[in-house]
Design an enzyme around this catalytic site. Structure first.
Site, mmCIF file in Angstrom:
data_model
loop_
_atom_site.group_PDB
_atom_site.id
_atom_site.type_symbol
_atom_site.label_atom_id
_atom_site.label_comp_id
_atom_site.label_asym_id
_atom_site.label_seq_id
_atom_site.Cartn_x
_atom_site.Cartn_y
_atom_site.Cartn_z
ATOM 1 N N ARG A 39 -60.802 61.254 -28.230
ATOM 2 C CA ARG A 39 -60.606 61.026 -26.799
ATOM 3 C C ARG A 39 -61.985 60.835 -26.170
ATOM 4 O O ARG A 39 -62.819 61.737 -26.212
ATOM 5 C CB ARG A 39 -59.896 62.231 -26.181
ATOM 6 C CG ARG A 39 -59.659 62.154 -24.675
ATOM 7 C CD ARG A 39 -58.861 63.400 -24.267
ATOM 8 N NE ARG A 39 -58.532 63.406 -22.857
ATOM 9 C CZ ARG A 39 -59.252 64.015 -21.915
ATOM 10 N NH1 ARG A 39 -60.371 64.642 -22.253
ATOM 11 N NH2 ARG A 39 -58.875 63.986 -20.656
ATOM 12 N N SER A 108 -47.673 61.704 -23.516
ATOM 13 C CA SER A 108 -47.838 62.892 -22.679
ATOM 14 C C SER A 108 -46.627 63.038 -21.764
ATOM 15 O O SER A 108 -46.201 62.060 -21.143
ATOM 16 C CB SER A 108 -49.091 62.772 -21.809
ATOM 17 O OG SER A 108 -50.246 62.725 -22.607
ATOM 18 N N LYS A 137 -58.594 68.898 -17.483
ATOM 19 C CA LYS A 137 -57.708 68.062 -16.657
ATOM 20 C C LYS A 137 -57.791 68.574 -15.232
ATOM 21 O O LYS A 137 -57.211 69.593 -14.890
ATOM 22 C CB LYS A 137 -56.258 68.165 -17.159
ATOM 23 C CG LYS A 137 -55.982 67.333 -18.396
ATOM 24 C CD LYS A 137 -55.585 65.931 -18.013
ATOM 25 C CE LYS A 137 -55.107 65.132 -19.204
ATOM 26 N NZ LYS A 137 -54.865 63.742 -18.878
#
Length: 203
Positions: A39, A108, A137
């Site tokens: 990521r 997700s 996040k």
């Protein structure tokens, strides 16, 4: 390739403090990580490609699935095992047409509606969360918690991993829901000894 979702590590180089990502990924696998997702948010396509290839050398050696976050082009370019897509990324049905039936596609899901939609469209697995508040996040208002996780997981028929704020303190509570695995970043990468950190997250 058989997929073991037990301990799903997502990379984030901001936690490395000068350490080599390839080495850290290898140590995490030796400690028990069963799946790796690359990521990268703020790097060029060329750099993302380079980083992914380096990680792939390790995952291929240990026969661990390598998933690319968001970037279908990178996944195709290195022939990764699959991609993980968010709710704002490429639609799953289109991604499947592009990548083919043999690639792993994860989605997700933050609520039951998203989870059922992903399952209906052919997702191989779900990343359900955020379970707890998490530093990676920033846009989460209210985590879904253990109850929210159970609500979603009990109504789906595909594998799922829990994500968001999972640590060595709370991971057992998460796994007690019956979920197929946990997905972590800082709980492994944020530790000095990533091998031991990964080991500590295996029941």
């Amino acid at each position: 390739m058989a997929v073991d979702y037990s301990l799903y590590l997502i990379t984030d180089r901001s936690f490395l403090n000068g350490r080599n990502l390839k080495n850290v990924v290898e140590e995490s696998i030796l400690g028990g990580a069963t799946m790796i997702q690359v990521r990268e948010k703020n790097i060029s396509t060329r750099e993302f490609y380079k980083v992914s290839l380096e990680v792939q050398e390790v995952t291929n050696y240990y026969k661990i699935p390598l998933i690319i976050n968001d970037r279908m082009d990178i996944a195709q370019a290195i022939n990764a095992d699959g991609v993980h897509l968010g709710q704002d990324d490429m639609p799953l049905t289109i991604a499947r047409k592009i990548l083919g039936k043999d690639k792993i596609i994860g989605i997700s899901a933050g609520n039951l509606e998203e989870a059922l939609e992903a399952q209906k469209n052919g997702a191989d697995y779900l990343g359900i969360g955020a379970i707890f508040f998490t530093g990676t996040k920033k846009d989460i208002d209210v985590p879904i918690g253990i109850e929210g996780l159970k609500l979603i997981y009990d109504k789906i028929d595909i594998p799922a991993v829990a994500i968001g704020g999972i640590s060595e303190v709370n991971f057992k509570e998460v796994l007690n829901t019956g979920i197929d695995g946990i997905s972590v970043i800082s709980a492994i990468l944020g530790k000095d000894d990533v091998k031991s950190a990964a080991k500590a997250l295996r029941l």
